[in-house]
Motif scaffolding. Sequence first.
Motif, PDB file in Angstrom:
ATOM      1  N   ARG A 109      11.287  59.060   7.112  1.00 11.87           N
ATOM      2  CA  ARG A 109      10.127  59.867   7.496  1.00 11.87           C
ATOM      3  C   ARG A 109      10.470  60.773   8.674  1.00 11.87           C
ATOM      4  O   ARG A 109      11.283  60.436   9.521  1.00 11.87           O
ATOM      5  N   ILE A 110       9.810  61.938   8.713  1.00  8.74           N
ATOM      6  CA  ILE A 110      10.026  62.862   9.825  1.00  8.74           C
ATOM      7  C   ILE A 110       9.504  62.258  11.124  1.00  8.74           C
ATOM      8  O   ILE A 110       8.392  61.725  11.173  1.00  8.74           O
ATOM      9  N   ASN A 111      10.314  62.340  12.142  1.00  2.46           N
ATOM     10  CA  ASN A 111       9.930  61.892  13.471  1.00  2.46           C
ATOM     11  C   ASN A 111       8.944  62.909  14.061  1.00  2.46           C
ATOM     12  O   ASN A 111       9.285  64.078  14.248  1.00  2.46           O
ATOM     13  N   LEU A 112       7.729  62.468  14.345  1.00  2.00           N
ATOM     14  CA  LEU A 112       6.719  63.405  14.845  1.00  2.00           C
ATOM     15  C   LEU A 112       7.084  63.982  16.208  1.00  2.00           C
ATOM     16  O   LEU A 112       6.716  65.123  16.518  1.00  2.00           O
ATOM     17  N   TYR A 113       7.777  63.220  17.025  1.00  2.00           N
ATOM     18  CA  TYR A 113       8.241  63.767  18.298  1.00  2.00           C
ATOM     19  C   TYR A 113       9.132  64.989  18.045  1.00  2.00           C
ATOM     20  O   TYR A 113       9.012  66.014  18.717  1.00  2.00           O
TER      21      TYR A 113
ATOM     22  N   ILE B  15      10.974  71.511  27.382  1.00  4.19           N
ATOM     23  CA  ILE B  15      10.106  71.349  26.211  1.00  4.19           C
ATOM     24  C   ILE B  15      10.243  69.956  25.636  1.00  4.19           C
ATOM     25  O   ILE B  15      11.307  69.561  25.151  1.00  4.19           O
ATOM     26  N   SER B  16       9.154  69.201  25.719  1.00  2.00           N
ATOM     27  CA  SER B  16       9.103  67.856  25.131  1.00  2.00           C
ATOM     28  C   SER B  16       7.654  67.374  25.219  1.00  2.00           C
ATOM     29  O   SER B  16       6.758  68.145  25.569  1.00  2.00           O
ATOM     30  N   GLN B  17       7.432  66.098  24.913  1.00  2.00           N
ATOM     31  CA  GLN B  17       6.096  65.536  25.069  1.00  2.00           C
ATOM     32  C   GLN B  17       5.801  65.299  26.558  1.00  2.00           C
ATOM     33  O   GLN B  17       6.737  65.184  27.364  1.00  2.00           O
ATOM     34  N   PRO B  18       4.518  65.226  26.936  1.00  3.57           N
ATOM     35  CA  PRO B  18       4.157  65.129  28.350  1.00  3.57           C
ATOM     36  C   PRO B  18       4.850  64.005  29.118  1.00  3.57           C
ATOM     37  O   PRO B  18       5.349  64.228  30.229  1.00  3.57           O
ATOM     38  N   PHE B  19       4.900  62.800  28.550  1.00  2.00           N
ATOM     39  CA  PHE B  19       5.504  61.674  29.273  1.00  2.00           C
ATOM     40  C   PHE B  19       6.974  61.958  29.574  1.00  2.00           C
ATOM     41  O   PHE B  19       7.490  61.594  30.635  1.00  2.00           O
ATOM     42  N   HIS B  20       7.649  62.616  28.658  1.00  2.22           N
ATOM     43  CA  HIS B  20       9.069  62.939  28.791  1.00  2.22           C
ATOM     44  C   HIS B  20       9.264  64.102  29.751  1.00  2.22           C
ATOM     45  O   HIS B  20      10.191  64.096  30.584  1.00  2.22           O
ATOM     46  N   ASN B  21       8.404  65.093  29.648  1.00  2.83           N
ATOM     47  CA  ASN B  21       8.469  66.246  30.537  1.00  2.83           C
ATOM     48  C   ASN B  21       8.347  65.842  32.000  1.00  2.83           C
ATOM     49  O   ASN B  21       9.017  66.414  32.867  1.00  2.83           O
ATOM     50  N   LYS B  22       7.490  64.883  32.272  1.00  3.32           N
ATOM     51  CA  LYS B  22       7.282  64.464  33.660  1.00  3.32           C
ATOM     52  C   LYS B  22       8.569  63.925  34.281  1.00  3.32           C
ATOM     53  O   LYS B  22       8.907  64.238  35.420  1.00  3.32           O
ATOM     54  N   ARG B  23       9.278  63.119  33.531  1.00  4.54           N
ATOM     55  CA  ARG B  23      10.549  62.565  34.032  1.00  4.54           C
ATOM     56  C   ARG B  23      11.588  63.669  34.191  1.00  4.54           C
ATOM     57  O   ARG B  23      12.318  63.708  35.188  1.00  4.54           O
TER      58      ARG B  23
ATOM     59  N   PRO C  93      -0.968  56.561  20.297  1.00  3.06           N
ATOM     60  CA  PRO C  93      -0.364  55.436  21.018  1.00  3.06           C
ATOM     61  C   PRO C  93       0.308  54.407  20.111  1.00  3.06           C
ATOM     62  O   PRO C  93       1.338  53.843  20.474  1.00  3.06           O
ATOM     63  N   HIS C  94      -0.254  54.174  18.945  1.00  2.00           N
ATOM     64  CA  HIS C  94       0.341  53.193  18.042  1.00  2.00           C
ATOM     65  C   HIS C  94       1.688  53.685  17.533  1.00  2.00           C
ATOM     66  O   HIS C  94       2.673  52.936  17.515  1.00  2.00           O
ATOM     67  N   TYR C  95       1.757  54.940  17.151  1.00  2.00           N
ATOM     68  CA  TYR C  95       3.009  55.515  16.641  1.00  2.00           C
ATOM     69  C   TYR C  95       4.086  55.503  17.730  1.00  2.00           C
ATOM     70  O   TYR C  95       5.251  55.225  17.461  1.00  2.00           O
ATOM     71  N   GLY C  96       3.676  55.810  18.952  1.00  2.00           N
ATOM     72  CA  GLY C  96       4.646  55.953  20.034  1.00  2.00           C
ATOM     73  C   GLY C  96       4.781  54.744  20.931  1.00  2.00           C
ATOM     74  O   GLY C  96       5.308  54.862  22.047  1.00  2.00           O
ATOM     75  N   PHE C  97       4.357  53.565  20.468  1.00  2.00           N
ATOM     76  CA  PHE C  97       4.353  52.386  21.345  1.00  2.00           C
ATOM     77  C   PHE C  97       5.746  52.059  21.888  1.00  2.00           C
ATOM     78  O   PHE C  97       5.933  51.874  23.094  1.00  2.00           O
ATOM     79  N   LYS C  98       6.749  51.997  21.009  1.00  2.00           N
ATOM     80  CA  LYS C  98       8.100  51.643  21.440  1.00  2.00           C
ATOM     81  C   LYS C  98       8.671  52.698  22.385  1.00  2.00           C
ATOM     82  O   LYS C  98       9.349  52.382  23.365  1.00  2.00           O
TER      83      LYS C  98
ATOM     84  N   ASN D 175       6.969  54.714  24.366  1.00  2.00           N
ATOM     85  CA  ASN D 175       6.287  54.610  25.653  1.00  2.00           C
ATOM     86  C   ASN D 175       6.771  53.405  26.447  1.00  2.00           C
ATOM     87  O   ASN D 175       6.856  53.453  27.685  1.00  2.00           O
ATOM     88  N   LEU D 176       7.106  52.334  25.747  1.00  2.00           N
ATOM     89  CA  LEU D 176       7.632  51.147  26.421  1.00  2.00           C
ATOM     90  C   LEU D 176       9.003  51.441  27.022  1.00  2.00           C
ATOM     91  O   LEU D 176       9.291  51.069  28.168  1.00  2.00           O
ATOM     92  N   ARG D 177       9.843  52.137  26.254  1.00  2.00           N
ATOM     93  CA  ARG D 177      11.175  52.497  26.761  1.00  2.00           C
ATOM     94  C   ARG D 177      11.081  53.435  27.953  1.00  2.00           C
ATOM     95  O   ARG D 177      11.920  53.409  28.855  1.00  2.00           O
ATOM     96  N   GLU D 178      10.035  54.269  27.959  1.00  2.00           N
ATOM     97  CA  GLU D 178       9.869  55.224  29.055  1.00  2.00           C
ATOM     98  C   GLU D 178       9.694  54.526  30.398  1.00  2.00           C
ATOM     99  O   GLU D 178      10.151  55.025  31.439  1.00  2.00           O
ATOM    100  N   ILE D 179       9.062  53.372  30.391  1.00  2.00           N
ATOM    101  CA  ILE D 179       8.864  52.617  31.632  1.00  2.00           C
ATOM    102  C   ILE D 179      10.201  52.331  32.298  1.00  2.00           C
ATOM    103  O   ILE D 179      10.398  52.559  33.496  1.00  2.00           O
ATOM    104  N   PHE D 180      11.148  51.859  31.516  1.00  2.00           N
ATOM    105  CA  PHE D 180      12.453  51.495  32.060  1.00  2.00           C
ATOM    106  C   PHE D 180      13.340  52.723  32.257  1.00  2.00           C
ATOM    107  O   PHE D 180      14.215  52.728  33.128  1.00  2.00           O
ATOM    108  N   ALA D 181      13.105  53.771  31.462  1.00  2.00           N
ATOM    109  CA  ALA D 181      13.863  55.006  31.646  1.00  2.00           C
ATOM    110  C   ALA D 181      13.563  55.630  33.005  1.00  2.00           C
ATOM    111  O   ALA D 181      14.450  56.199  33.658  1.00  2.00           O
ATOM    112  N   ARG D 182      12.333  55.528  33.452  1.00  2.00           N
ATOM    113  CA  ARG D 182      11.976  56.060  34.757  1.00  2.00           C
ATOM    114  C   ARG D 182      12.644  55.269  35.870  1.00  2.00           C
ATOM    115  O   ARG D 182      13.086  55.844  36.874  1.00  2.00           O
ATOM    116  N   CYS D 183      12.726  53.966  35.687  1.00  2.00           N
ATOM    117  CA  CYS D 183      13.423  53.132  36.683  1.00  2.00           C
ATOM    118  C   CYS D 183      14.893  53.503  36.753  1.00  2.00           C
ATOM    119  O   CYS D 183      15.469  53.641  37.843  1.00  2.00           O
ATOM    120  N   LYS D 184      15.517  53.677  35.592  1.00  2.00           N
ATOM    121  CA  LYS D 184      16.931  54.056  35.546  1.00  2.00           C
ATOM    122  C   LYS D 184      17.136  55.420  36.183  1.00  2.00           C
ATOM    123  O   LYS D 184      18.133  55.645  36.893  1.00  2.00           O
TER     124      LYS D 184
END
Length: 210
Positions: A60-64, A143-151, A173-178, A180-189
Amino acid sequence: MKTWQYVTLYSMFYLSFFILISHQIVEAGSKDKLCDDTELIPSNDVGLLLGTSKYVRKGRINLYYKYRIEATVALFRDGKIQYVLVSGDNSTQSYNEPTTMQKDLIKAGIPPEKIYLDYAGFRTFDSVVRSKVVFGQDNITIISQPFHNKRALFIAQHKGINAIAFNARSVNPHYGFKTNLREIFARCKMVLDLIFGNQPKFLGEKIVIE
């Protein structure tokens, strides 16, 4: 309480505190630099399109991916960027984010000579830093989604890059759950990368965008 329990408790506390601080400073550092409207966003010569895979499970096409391509095309058509720097992972012969995105951008009407590829954008950190060090850009539109752009904006600010960001359409949120979870640790890194002065995996010779 046993010693190992104290150690575990304090470790969890400090980890949670670090996660919270990393989240807050990224959120605070991106205020007034995000835009959703091509009519309102300032112009820059180069748009930095952050890579991702085209397909997810079962082909399937990745919506991101889909929404980032659409956002980039909209910016180009409205004259808000003149060139696209596609930065993504090309760590193996069978996986090539930049070339895949390039093909879809061309199909959507962006001339090939207006697209530059960064094959060593293995991480967002690498993509942003290389846009300046390798491709010579001091002013970019990310250019990316908001959560990614912020980082990405936070990285740019701390690397002397004058950056703004255009938000591609978000996913539910359901589609992007994983993700968004990875983003938490990506910001720490990312915070650790900046604290310890880490560099991209590869730099290399300079490439002129013109």
